[in-house]
Write a protein that holds these residues in place. Structure first.
Motif, PDB file in Angstrom:
ATOM      1  N   UNK B   1       0.839  -1.192   0.000  1.00 48.22           N
ATOM      2  CA  UNK B   1       0.000   0.000   0.000  1.00 48.22           C
ATOM      3  C   UNK B   1       0.877   1.246   0.000  1.00 48.22           C
ATOM      4  N   UNK B   2       1.085   1.855   1.160  1.00 56.37           N
ATOM      5  CA  UNK B   2       1.851   3.106   1.172  1.00 56.37           C
ATOM      6  C   UNK B   2       3.067   2.942   2.051  1.00 56.37           C
ATOM      7  N   UNK B   3       3.768   4.039   2.283  1.00 57.35           N
ATOM      8  CA  UNK B   3       4.949   3.980   3.131  1.00 57.35           C
ATOM      9  C   UNK B   3       4.600   3.586   4.562  1.00 57.35           C
ATOM     10  N   UNK B   4       3.351   3.763   4.915  1.00 54.43           N
ATOM     11  CA  UNK B   4       2.962   3.360   6.257  1.00 54.43           C
ATOM     12  C   UNK B   4       3.301   1.895   6.506  1.00 54.43           C
ATOM     13  N   UNK B   5       3.192   1.085   5.463  1.00 54.89           N
ATOM     14  CA  UNK B   5       3.440  -0.339   5.667  1.00 54.89           C
ATOM     15  C   UNK B   5       4.868  -0.739   5.306  1.00 54.89           C
ATOM     16  N   UNK B   6       5.612   0.155   4.690  1.00 52.94           N
ATOM     17  CA  UNK B   6       6.954  -0.263   4.282  1.00 52.94           C
ATOM     18  C   UNK B   6       8.088   0.366   5.099  1.00 52.94           C
ATOM     19  N   UNK B   7       7.849   1.489   5.763  1.00 48.89           N
ATOM     20  CA  UNK B   7       8.950   2.094   6.541  1.00 48.89           C
ATOM     21  C   UNK B   7       9.174   1.294   7.826  1.00 48.89           C
ATOM     22  N   UNK B  10      10.583   2.817  13.522  1.00 49.55           N
ATOM     23  CA  UNK B  10      11.037   4.101  14.054  1.00 49.55           C
ATOM     24  C   UNK B  10      10.574   5.247  13.157  1.00 49.55           C
ATOM     25  N   UNK B  11      10.714   5.047  11.855  1.00 46.61           N
ATOM     26  CA  UNK B  11      10.249   6.075  10.930  1.00 46.61           C
ATOM     27  C   UNK B  11       8.723   6.175  10.948  1.00 46.61           C
ATOM     28  N   UNK B  12       8.102   5.036  11.140  1.00 44.85           N
ATOM     29  CA  UNK B  12       6.640   5.026  11.209  1.00 44.85           C
ATOM     30  C   UNK B  12       6.159   5.898  12.371  1.00 44.85           C
ATOM     31  N   UNK B  13       6.763   5.709  13.539  1.00 46.87           N
ATOM     32  CA  UNK B  13       6.354   6.477  14.716  1.00 46.87           C
ATOM     33  C   UNK B  13       7.054   7.825  14.792  1.00 46.87           C
ATOM     34  N   UNK B  14       8.049   8.009  13.899  1.00 44.55           N
ATOM     35  CA  UNK B  14       8.842   9.240  13.912  1.00 44.55           C
ATOM     36  C   UNK B  14       9.543   9.443  15.244  1.00 44.55           C
ATOM     37  N   UNK B  15      10.232   8.405  15.682  1.00 44.00           N
ATOM     38  CA  UNK B  15      11.063   8.524  16.888  1.00 44.00           C
ATOM     39  C   UNK B  15      12.489   8.122  16.550  1.00 44.00           C
ATOM     40  N   UNK B  56      -3.256  -1.092  12.303  1.00 35.57           N
ATOM     41  CA  UNK B  56      -2.640  -2.373  12.672  1.00 35.57           C
ATOM     42  C   UNK B  56      -1.123  -2.256  12.709  1.00 35.57           C
ATOM     43  N   UNK B  57      -0.621  -1.566  11.719  1.00 33.93           N
ATOM     44  CA  UNK B  57       0.824  -1.403  11.627  1.00 33.93           C
ATOM     45  C   UNK B  57       1.366  -0.605  12.830  1.00 33.93           C
ATOM     46  N   UNK B  58       0.626   0.430  13.239  1.00 35.78           N
ATOM     47  CA  UNK B  58       1.036   1.218  14.398  1.00 35.78           C
ATOM     48  C   UNK B  58       1.054   0.361  15.662  1.00 35.78           C
ATOM     49  N   UNK B  59       0.037  -0.495  15.793  1.00 40.53           N
ATOM     50  CA  UNK B  59      -0.029  -1.369  16.968  1.00 40.53           C
ATOM     51  C   UNK B  59       1.135  -2.346  16.982  1.00 40.53           C
ATOM     52  N   UNK B  60       1.431  -2.850  15.805  1.00 39.17           N
ATOM     53  CA  UNK B  60       2.553  -3.766  15.665  1.00 39.17           C
ATOM     54  C   UNK B  60       3.850  -3.077  16.119  1.00 39.17           C
ATOM     55  N   UNK B  61       4.004  -1.820  15.689  1.00 43.66           N
ATOM     56  CA  UNK B  61       5.208  -1.060  16.047  1.00 43.66           C
ATOM     57  C   UNK B  61       5.306  -0.906  17.560  1.00 43.66           C
ATOM     58  N   UNK B  62       4.195  -0.573  18.191  1.00 40.80           N
ATOM     59  CA  UNK B  62       4.212  -0.397  19.643  1.00 40.80           C
ATOM     60  C   UNK B  62       4.515  -1.720  20.338  1.00 40.80           C
ATOM     61  N   UNK B  63       3.900  -2.784  19.837  1.00 38.28           N
ATOM     62  CA  UNK B  63       4.084  -4.114  20.413  1.00 38.28           C
ATOM     63  C   UNK B  63       5.575  -4.480  20.442  1.00 38.28           C
ATOM     64  N   UNK B  64       6.251  -4.194  19.347  1.00 36.18           N
ATOM     65  CA  UNK B  64       7.665  -4.554  19.252  1.00 36.18           C
ATOM     66  C   UNK B  64       8.547  -3.588  20.041  1.00 36.18           C
ATOM     67  N   UNK B  65       8.331  -2.300  19.843  1.00 34.73           N
ATOM     68  CA  UNK B  65       9.262  -1.330  20.428  1.00 34.73           C
ATOM     69  C   UNK B  65       9.091  -1.151  21.930  1.00 34.73           C
ATOM     70  N   UNK B  66       7.925  -1.525  22.460  1.00 37.49           N
ATOM     71  CA  UNK B  66       7.714  -1.313  23.894  1.00 37.49           C
ATOM     72  C   UNK B  66       8.260  -2.473  24.713  1.00 37.49           C
ATOM     73  N   UNK B  67       8.683  -3.523  24.037  1.00 38.93           N
ATOM     74  CA  UNK B  67       9.249  -4.656  24.756  1.00 38.93           C
ATOM     75  C   UNK B  67      10.741  -4.768  24.453  1.00 38.93           C
ATOM     76  N   UNK B  68      11.595  -4.633  25.481  1.00 39.38           N
ATOM     77  CA  UNK B  68      13.045  -4.592  25.232  1.00 39.38           C
ATOM     78  C   UNK B  68      13.560  -5.785  24.435  1.00 39.38           C
TER      79      UNK B  68
END
Lengths: 323, 228
Positions: B1-7, B10-15, B56-68
């Protein structure tokens, strides 16, 4: 002859010479106010500026400058009544600023042919200026999109209202899709673009990024070229009538979302704070830049103008610390 | 789809890849807000079901990045090395500098969160987990056995802070900060001012201000007596 200011002498031969097009997705965003104010701000910096009212059909930039309707206009050039655009260039009360008035009351002129448009762009480019500002009609009419694409810098004005934002996105999408259609010379590719223009298309193509992928799959060479071109292009965003910090930070959020969803680049070049002086000046046939040069809108416009000239953007940090 | 699913996440959340848990979470909420349907900024932007997959992609990002652990595995997969995630330890193993070796992935490197009031021995706490082997090769190793210009710079870089950011926070001119780091003593202001600058700089980095001032001024003295 130009007076020899220090700044002019310094810039010498490599001074910027640019055409800026200013558009908006819908009417009532203050696009003409922003355009005339930026023009006056440039003049204040010693630049030679030409304002072109390219809102073919509903021109009124002369009013924004506190002038009476001008008898010569773009329609005289478009219809061939005058041979040269210089003949319709009129002085304004502001030294350094000249105006080409729009084609008012000439409905047939509102949709010129492609060759007529190219001739106009060429003639505009031959005029003498540092900056030429094209005030485009609101909306996504093809000629508006074409002027937007032909300019060196494409500036989009929005106000913090749902309808304006919605149409701004429609505008951006139309601009890029129109560009991709122009680049897609082959019939097969052109059909893909046209298909994609329908939001309910079967391929699920919703963004610029999606469409490039589809075109690249059909023709890798075209895909490569589009990726390069579109990476080099950018829309410059101006948020007008800012009343709150949220209105102001809107630009950052729009930039972030549009880059990730559409896959295009956007600069948040500036914002203009809401103030009654804009309305007061308009009522009195005055310009904010001259009557209220220290008002917040005037200072915002000065900053916007500098950012546009130097390709700078509003910095998030400067906004947050003022909060 | 768009860059939302390919970045990447970190770039997705802009952190920043070195951002701490709190920053990751705030960034997630900010992005979620943008696709929530109430956001003015994205009004009319997303078409059809795209918004569902973005969420969904945002949730996935949080799921991964919030767990060391998950974050470390992701970092290694995406970038070939793990970024220091400064305050990860603060969430799970609050203040246990005694056993840093148990977390060999760099997340023990507690950092910049403590800007206002430094802990009793913050420099010690900071120095504790510094055995080089515990750090991924790219994470700058900071030796706070002594404090000097280069080590201040190393701490700053490990915190993911730019001179500009420190300058904005402390109101100290950026070039002075640079001179401090480069130990260009002749260009630095008189001791009275320098002392105040060092203190603020140390606080911004979350290290012991007093120790920073003392050790840095000693270095300056030594360098100057050497010259004479």
């Amino acid at each position: 002859m130009k007076p020899l200011h220090l700044s002019e002498a310094q810039t010498g031969d490599d001074r910027q010479r640019e055409i800026w097009a200013i558009g908006s997705g819908k009417g009532g965003t203050g696009k003409s106010f922003v355009t005339t104010s930026v023009a006056l701000s440039l003049v204040k910096l010693g630049k030679k500026v030409i304002l072109v009212d390219a809102d073919l059909g509903c021109a009124n930039l002369h009013t924004c400058l506190g002038m009476h309707p001008v008898s010569q206009s773009l329609s005289d050039f478009m219809s061939g009544r005058v041979a040269s655009l210089a003949d319709v260039l009129v002085p304004t009360p502001y030294p350094g600023l000249k105006l080409i008035s729009g084609a008012h009351d000439m409905l047939d002129i509102a949709n010129p042919t492609h060759s007529r448009k190219s001739a106009l762009m060429k003639a505009l480019d031959e005029l003498e200026f540092d900056y030429l500002l094209l005030d485009l009609g609101a909306g996504t009419a093809f000629n508006t999109l074409d002027f937007f694409l032909a300019a060196h810098k494409a500036i989009l004005v929005v106000v913090p209202e749902p309808t304006a934002i919605e149409n701004a996105y429609r505008f951006i999408k139309s601009v890029y899709f129109r560009y991709m259609r122009a680049v897609s010379k082959e019939l097969k590719l052109r059909q893909l673009v046209e298909e994609a223009m329908d939001p309910k298309n079967q391929r699920g193509v919703h963004s610029v990024h999606d469409l490039i992928e589809v075109l690249a799959a059909a023709d890798p060479a075209v895909g490569r070229r589009l990726r390069e071109d579109i990476n080099a292009m950018r829309v410059r965003l101006v948020v007008n009538q800012v009343r709150t910090v949220d209105d102001l930070t809107l630009g950052f959020a729009m930039r972030s979302s549009v880059e990730k969803y559409f896959g295009i680049r956007m600069d948040y070049s500036g914002y203009v704070e809401y103030d009654d002086v804009v309305w007061k000046a308009a009522r009195a046939h005055q310009t904010v830049m001259h009557e209220y040069p220290y008002s917040s809108p005037a200072r915002c416009v000065d900053r916007l103008t500098r950012n546009l000239m130097t390709n700078q953007q509003i910095e998030l940090e400067s906004v947050v610390t003022n909060r | 789809m768009s860059y939302y699913t390919s970045v990447n996440f970190y770039d997705l959340l802009e952190v920043d890849p070195r951002a701490g848990q709190a920053d990751v979470h705030a960034a997630y909420l900010r992005q979620l807000d943008l696709v929530s349907g109430n956001s003015l900024a994205t009004y009319g932007l997303f078409v059809g079901e795209d918004v569902i997959s973005i969420r969904q992609r945002l949730e996935e990002a949080l799921h991964v990045l919030s767990d060391p652990e998950r974050r470390r595995a992701y970092d290694l997969r995406m970038f070939n090395h793990s970024f220091v995630s400064p305050d990860a330890r603060a969430d799970t193993h609050a203040a246990r500098p005694a056993a840093p070796a148990a977390h060999a992935d760099g997340r023990e490197a507690r950092a910049g969160a403590v800007t206002e009031v430094p802990a009793p021995e913050p420099a010690e706490a900071d120095a504790a987990p510094k055995a080089p082997a515990q750090h991924p090769p790219h994470a700058p190793h900071v030796d706070l056995h002594h404090i000097d210009g280069p080590s201040l710079r190393a701490v700053r870089e490990r915190r993911g802070l730019t001179l500009e950011a420190i300058s904005a926070r402390t109101k100290i001119a950026q070039y002075y900060l640079q001179y401090i780091e480069e130990e260009r003593f002749a260009r630095l202001p008189p001791v009275l001012y320098l002392r105040a600058y060092l203190k603020q700089y140390a606080q911004a980095l979350g290290i012991d201000p007093e120790r920073t001032v003392n050790e840095y001024l000693k270095r300056r003295e030594a360098a100057q007596s050497h010259q004479v």
